[in-house]
Write an enzyme that holds these catalytic residues in place. Structure first.
Site, PDB file in Angstrom:
ATOM      1  N   GLU A 200       0.821  -1.215   0.000  1.00 46.08           N
ATOM      2  CA  GLU A 200       0.000   0.000   0.000  1.00 46.08           C
ATOM      3  C   GLU A 200       0.860   1.272   0.000  1.00 46.08           C
ATOM      4  O   GLU A 200       0.750   2.113   0.881  1.00 46.08           O
ATOM      5  CB  GLU A 200      -0.974  -0.015   1.181  1.00 46.08           C
ATOM      6  CG  GLU A 200      -1.947  -1.190   1.108  1.00 46.08           C
ATOM      7  CD  GLU A 200      -3.006  -1.205   2.198  1.00 46.08           C
ATOM      8  OE1 GLU A 200      -2.750  -0.691   3.294  1.00 46.08           O
ATOM      9  OE2 GLU A 200      -4.096  -1.742   1.928  1.00 46.08           O
TER      10      GLU A 200
ATOM     11  N   ASP B  97      -8.550  -8.997   3.931  1.00 42.76           N
ATOM     12  CA  ASP B  97      -8.369  -7.896   4.870  1.00 42.76           C
ATOM     13  C   ASP B  97      -9.438  -7.837   5.962  1.00 42.76           C
ATOM     14  O   ASP B  97     -10.300  -6.958   5.915  1.00 42.76           O
ATOM     15  CB  ASP B  97      -8.341  -6.562   4.095  1.00 42.76           C
ATOM     16  CG  ASP B  97      -7.735  -5.437   4.915  1.00 42.76           C
ATOM     17  OD1 ASP B  97      -7.223  -5.708   6.007  1.00 42.76           O
ATOM     18  OD2 ASP B  97      -7.771  -4.286   4.444  1.00 42.76           O
TER      19      ASP B  97
ATOM     20  N   GLU C  94     -12.758  -2.362  12.038  1.00 44.36           N
ATOM     21  CA  GLU C  94     -12.794  -1.647  10.757  1.00 44.36           C
ATOM     22  C   GLU C  94     -13.942  -2.102   9.854  1.00 44.36           C
ATOM     23  O   GLU C  94     -14.705  -1.288   9.359  1.00 44.36           O
ATOM     24  CB  GLU C  94     -11.448  -1.821  10.034  1.00 44.36           C
ATOM     25  CG  GLU C  94     -11.427  -1.181   8.658  1.00 44.36           C
ATOM     26  CD  GLU C  94     -10.060  -1.261   7.980  1.00 44.36           C
ATOM     27  OE1 GLU C  94      -9.122  -1.834   8.567  1.00 44.36           O
ATOM     28  OE2 GLU C  94      -9.948  -0.726   6.863  1.00 44.36           O
TER      29      GLU C  94
END
Ligand code: GCU
Length: 681
Positions: free
Chosen positions: A288, A367, A395
């Site tokens: 990332e 993820d 998240e």
């Protein structure tokens, strides 16, 4: 009281069930304090006893009256060696402890091989007392199953927390390290009380300021390390792979360049001068947009080993993350599969990492979704240290506005049989180091705390932090047991309160899953912040997270026969199980297969009817959570009640939004009506 700050360390006298009287006679501690960890143990026991018994507590080096609580290290304390027999003592490993009640004197002896073990023993005893257990029959030995039990803070020095849902950082503000060391100490207490022994204090995305934690901020880092040290927690730093350039002014960060290697050696020596027991570096590289060895045509082993070499003389370790994938993928390209990436990058490097490197592998291949298969990389590198990474911060699981008790999810992952060494090779045996005999292994997880008074925003999210620590200590504990401990210590164990909260926690993951992305397909969230429904939010993005829904069907073909070949990364029986829709578990069907909406599940329903049913039911069950909570109102503090009630009201509303967006989307795509004729827009 009521504001949640004390979390599960309230040490309250009231409402402790039927047995709390049994402990009121214990107000005398016998210990000779040898170091700061033992100091913490004695202080905690003294505070805890005061709270639980309501009496003042005395501490002496020798027993002056009975019954008392004796604390001591085997071989160093005569009283302990007398109280705990040699065989029992031998069963206690480095961080373990034994607790034994003498049936005549009723003295309780807590013995350990180290002061860390003693600290864990004290917290364990206080847990038993807090739950109203019986003091007269204690006879137990506990050893942690996992060597590393780590927390990763995703805190930035500007005070923000990446994926944080509970306020700002307790570690940093205005690009400095906090002066509020009391709060850090209380965090250390919370972590140590459930067995955590390591922490990386800054975000894995290390930006310009945070890079300087290694240099100019070292004196303050040392102060934080001192606090954690007194709770037997080792401090780690996330580092910026490009530090030799950004801090050192070198033209390169190439891991084979000698000036780069020298820069890291010097950096390590400076860190150890400030923090002699520094844990090591946590590294997100070539992931990332973060810098890494790829820039120089080197691989992850080159990068990790360079750092490992610098840390080696001091006993430090490198924790190298495997969250490496192409985040600039073209959605038109059907051959690239993000799920394959970690395995494809790392598997081939087995055997090339130094022995003080650990690979940190996310629990699933994508993820931290509400449902994913287990990462096939776990256990697939027999000659390499590995640890598993979980995400406590919610998240993708409701951002601490929805309740989602994650321990059942983690348990499923840990119990998953990889079949890597035949039947009976579960993930938990890989990450505890026993399958491959690794010198380093264990758990890491992204923390869910911030500077909100109650730490986690949603009070029920405290159970995830507590549960993570307890599970890292012993993955055999059941989800119910852990929830039960947490409820008892936090709210007391009286009915109906206890049972209501237990049911809420135990059903919460399933409920959250039922009104969000169906059957393992993942995402369907709003881009960037990841909160709330957006079915095509990531469908045409570069992140590699697609569901491919059209008018006929949905799902990702990851089979070896016709798809991306991801299934081939699993060992025999698992590969076969996932390869065929006939044997693939329903809950992961759309992760592995693209199927028509009319495809029948094992449950007997079609995919489309399953989507409708779970979404209607999920929203109803979310509403019932709120109704259940209303029933605890009269049994708890107003403020404690309200904090949860407000969030449950939001969850119930938001679950309807999820329901209607998902149902409407699939009704419009498929043209297939709900069998039960419910409202779809
Ligand atoms: C997720 C998350 C990022 C985080 C990344 C990581 O993609 O959304 O915020 O940085 O994981 O684990 O490194």
């Amino acid at each position: 009281p009521g504001n949640g700050y004390e979390a599960w360390l309230q040490y309250r006298r009231a409402d402790r069930g039927t047995n709390d009287e049994r402990f009121t006679e214990y107000h005398h501690i016998v210990a000779s304090v040898q170091d700061e960890v033992m100091r913490s143990a004695v202080d905690e026991l003294s505070d805890g006893l005061k709270g639980i018994t309501g009496r003042s507590v005395s501490i002496t080096e020798d027993a002056v009256s009975t019954p008392c609580i004796l604390l001591g290290i085997f071989g160093a304390s005569k009283a302990i060696d007398q109280a705990i027999d040699a065989d029992t003592a031998r069963a206690v490993k480095a961080e373990g402890f034994a607790i034994q009640t003498d049936s005549l004197t009723r003295n309780i002896a807590v013995g350990a091989a180290t002061s860390a073990g003693l600290l864990y023993g004290v917290f364990h005893l206080l847990r038993i007392m807090g739950a109203g257990g019986a003091a007269d029959r204690l006879s137990l030995v506990e050893n942690p199953v996992n060597p590393l039990r780590m927390i990763n803070q995703w805190d930035n020095m500007d005070g923000s927390v990446e994926r944080g849902y509970a306020g700002k950082s307790i570690f940093f503000e205005n690009n400095r390290i906090t002066g509020n060391l009391e709060r850090i100490k209380d965090y250390a207490r919370l972590l140590a009380s459930c067995g955590i022994n390591a922490i990386a204090i800054n975000n894995v995305n290390v930006h310009r300021v945070e890079s300087r934690l290694l240099t100019e901020f070292l004196p303050e880092v040392a102060k934080l390390a001192e606090i954690f040290r007194s709770y037997a927690i080792k401090l780690f730093l996330s580092i910026n792979y490009a530090s030799p350039m950004e801090l050192g002014g070198l033209p390169t960060a190439d891991p084979v360049a000698s000036d780069v290697r020298e820069w890291w050696r010097l950096a390590a020596s400076n860190v150890y001068a400030a923090v002699p027991d520094f844990g090591g570096f946590l590294v997100k590289a070539d992931s990332e947009h973060r810098p890494g060895p790829f820039t120089y045509g080197r691989d992850h082993a080159d990068g990790a080993n360079m750092l490992a070499e610098a840390l080696k003389p001091y006993g430090g370790i490198v924790i190298w993350r495997c969250f490496v994938y192409n985040c600039k993928q073209d959605w038109r390209d059907r051959t690239t599969d993000r799920a394959r990436a970690a395995y494809d990058h790392f598997r081939q490097l087995d055997g090339s990492f130094m022995d003080n490197v650990i690979l940190q592998i996310k629990n699933g291949p994508i993820d931290f979704q509400v449902r994913e298969p287990v990462s096939p990389l776990l256990g697939a590198m027999p000659r390499t240290n590995q640890m598993i990474e979980f995400q406590i911060t919610q998240e993708y699981t409701g951002q601490q506005r929805h309740v989602c008790y994650l321990v059942p999810q983690w348990k499923e992952i840990l119990d998953f049989d990889t079949h890597l060494q035949g039947m009976g090779t579960p993930v938990k045996r890989i990450v505890d180091g026993t399958v491959h005999g690794n010198p380093y292994s264990g758990f890491a997880a992204v923390s869910n705390i911030g500077d909100d008074t109650n730490w986690t925003g949603h009070p029920l999210a405290q159970a995830n932090l507590y549960g993570y620590g307890r599970l890292a200590w012993n993955p055999e504990l059941s989800s119910e047991e852990i929830a039960g401990e947490w409820i008892t210590l936090t709210y007391g164990n009286r009915e109906p309160l206890y049972g209501i909260i237990q049911d809420m926690l135990m059903s919460s993951w399933e409920i959250y899953e039922s009104y969000t992305a169906p059957l393992g397909v993942g995402f369907m969230v709003n881009p960037d912040h990841h909160y709330g429904p957006n079915v095509e939010g990531y469908e045409y993005s570069p992140w590699g997270t697609y569901h491919y829904a059209d008018c006929h069907g949905i799902g990702v073909d990851r089979t070896t026969a016709t798809g991306t070949g991801y299934t081939s990364q699993y060992a025999g029986p698992n590969r076969e199980m996932y390869e065929s829709p006939a044997t693939c578990p329903d809950e992961l069907l759309l992760f592995f297969h693209h199927v028509p909406y009319t495809h029948p599940l094992h449950s007997g329903k079609t995919v489309i009817q399953h989507i409708y049913d779970t979404h209607f039911e999920g929203a109803e069950r979310a509403e019932r959570l709120l109704a259940a909570w209303e029933r605890v109102k009269e049994h708890m503090d107003e403020e404690a009640f309200r904090q949860v009630a407000d969030r449950l009201a939001e969850q119930a509303e938001h679950a309807k939004e999820w329901r209607d967006r998902i149902n409407t989307y699939f009704f419009r795509k498929s043209g297939i009506a709900d069998e039960r004729g419910r409202t779809i827009y």
